[in-house]
Write a protein that holds these residues in place. Structure first.
Motif: not given
Length: 543
Positions: A402, A412-413, A417, A419
């Motif tokens: 987070d 992110g996870d 992900a 990105h």
């Protein structure tokens, strides 16, 4: 010329008391001048040193050097307070050092809430004789005063930043030779709010000259500092914590004394402190009995080396012949301190000198340190990247789940992900994270995608472990074996590019479950490998 008021409100005064630690002092001072937060002053209080402390300070024109006759650490700190101009105070012992973002981290917390009297964070414990380091990071969510009544969870003074105004109400107790910082924490938290976090702030150097190595003295003064609070206890919870704290300090230092006595016996350098024997007898009869019944080989030293040791102990300890240990008969096992259904620590041993599994994790990363280079991604923070990669790292990225981590370059996870750009990283450091990810296969797929060709993925995962009892417990989903990790990795990486190893044995696994700390297990026992007891599983995989 006095500083303007608006500048004083930004100034951090770093106070370094020093007594014959000139050989360490330059490192401490340099660590302050390397800070990312630049508005500070450095005050060295020379507590009557007879070494080169003054000469070392002379090499730093901007350092304020204050000399006093030898009055002790508490008095030196009080002198530092009197000479400090800053709104914020940090006390750095001369043999320790600050990490790069120490002042920036802590002042950020204090500026967010002007009511807090001080802030404290995590730290690294560096054991100089063996060049080993452990991370000390505890999650504390309960009442801070009660937690401190039960034990000193703060641990290292340099990890604390005080507001200057708090010293209008308190000063360090010069009657306390040890544990004056613990006494200060108790006084403050009883009346004022504080912050506590797990960011790494400083490095605590353990060496042969540490004051804290005097275990009988430390026990005396820890109990004395605690006893000052007895008159202040207001309710049942505080009285319960107070009682728990008394038992904790007695148990903790009894074990330290026992281990020290045992080590001296094996080393053949035996000069006993009668007080230590009496402490064992008074506070831990089990360890006293174990010590006085040790099956040692005949002592070869001279009787005059033994200082007033009771003759019955001399006979028991020095003139027994060591026998090969045998398996105890059924129902004859002596569980001793393990005769309990609750662990010694619920914090993986962080509060007992550091977790056992960190020894294996850091040895694994040290082995692969030449591959931790170029652009490196680490999960949560970049402590291991910088420790084991150092100057070979050209770009350090951090993925955090987070946006609470200001140093994260990606949020992110890992299992989802898109990105994060493909073919971007020379190395990914993924330690003790996979057990928290539900779709761990997708996380490995992401790692494979974002690695450059020839890039390396370094993973550690828990095998035999208890589940975290802090906020991470609800996310703790998996444990692994070497077989499961091998099959998992083969779905994404070529067989010849995968190396899976395990670490641990039945003793280490049992100690880890009980929450014992790394100083409580001998290195030779840690290094024994039994694949049937996998405490940690490590993986290296090249794309």
């Amino acid at each position: 010329m006095p500083l303007p008021e608006h500048l004083i409100k930004q100034l951090v005064s770093v106070i370094i008391p020093c007594y014959n630690h000139g050989k360490y002092l330059a490192h401490a001072i340099d660590s302050v001048y390397a800070q990312s937060y630049r508005f500070f002053e450095v005050i060295v209080v020379d507590d009557g040193s007879v070494d080169n402390t003054k000469e070392v300070c002379g090499k730093y024109p901007e350092v304020r050097y204050v000399y006093q006759e030898n009055l002790g650490l508490s008095a030196a700190r009080n002198t530092g307070v009197k000479n400090a101009k800053g709104e914020y105070l940090v006390f750095l012992d001369a043999d320790d050092w600050l990490l790069e973002h120490a002042l920036e981290h802590n002042i950020g917390y204090l500026k967010s809430d002007t009511r807090a009297a001080f802030v404290a964070g995590g730290y690294q414990l560096y054991y100089e004789p063996e060049d080993k380091t452990w991370l000390i990071q505890q999650e504390i969510t309960n009442d801070y005063y009660c937690e401190l009544l039960e034990g000193n969870f703060i641990g290292m003074h340099a990890a604390v930043m005080y507001r200057h105004w708090i010293f209008k109400y308190f000063s360090f107790n010069t009657a306390l030779r040890y544990c004056e910082d613990y006494d200060m924490y108790l006084q403050i938290t009883r009346l004022f709010p504080i912050f506590y976090h797990t960011n790494l702030i400083a490095v605590y150097r353990k060496h042969d000259d540490n004051m804290s190595a005097n275990y009988s003295g430390m026990m005396d003064y820890a109990l004395r500092a605690l006893s000052f609070q007895k008159k202040n206890l207001k309710n049942k919870a505080e009285r319960k914590s107070y009682k728990k704290g008394k038992n904790y300090w007695r148990s903790y230092y009894s074990r330290k004394i026992y281990d020290n006595l045992l080590g001296n016996l094996y080393a053949g350098e035996v000069v006993f402190d009668r007080k230590e024997i009496e402490i064992l007898k008074k506070y831990n009869k089990h360890l006293y009995k174990k010590f006085t019944n040790q099956p040692f080989q005949k002592y070869e030293g001279k009787r005059k080396d033994i200082k007033k040791l009771p003759m019955n102990i001399i006979r028991k300890v020095f003139f027994r012949i060591k026998k090969k240990p045998k398996l105890p008969k059924v129902k004859k096992i002596d569980l001793g301190d393990l005769e309990r259904t609750s662990p010694f620590s619920t914090q993986f041993g962080y509060d007992r000198g550091g977790p056992l599994d960190r020894y294996y994790i850091e040895n694994f990363l040290k082995t692969y340190s030449p591959q931790i280079k170029g652009r490196v991604l680490e999960i949560g923070d970049n402590a291991y990247t910088m420790k084991f990669g150092g100057d070979e790292v050209t770009e350090s990225d951090v993925l955090h789940v987070d946006d609470s981590n200001p140093r994260a370059t990606f949020v992110g996870d890992l299992s989802n992900a898109p990105h994060i750009p493909s073919d971007s990283f020379d190395c990914i450091v993924l330690t003790q994270t996979l057990q928290l990810i539900y779709d761990f296969k997708a996380a490995i797929a992401t790692c494979h995608r974002i690695l450059k060709t020839g890039g390396i993925l370094l993973i550690t995962v828990p095998g035999i472990s208890h589940i975290a009892q802090d906020g991470w417990g609800k996310y703790w989903l998996w444990s692994f074996t070497d077989a499961s990790m091998q099959r998992l990795m083969e779905e994404y990486f070529s067989l010849e590019n995968i190396s899976v190893n395990t670490y641990g044995n039945v003793k280490v696994a049992s100690a880890f479950l009980y929450g014992m700390g790394l100083p409580e297990i001998k290195k030779r026992d840690m290094d024994i490998h039994d694949p049937h007891y996998q405490v940690i599983v490590s993986v290296s995989a090249i794309k």
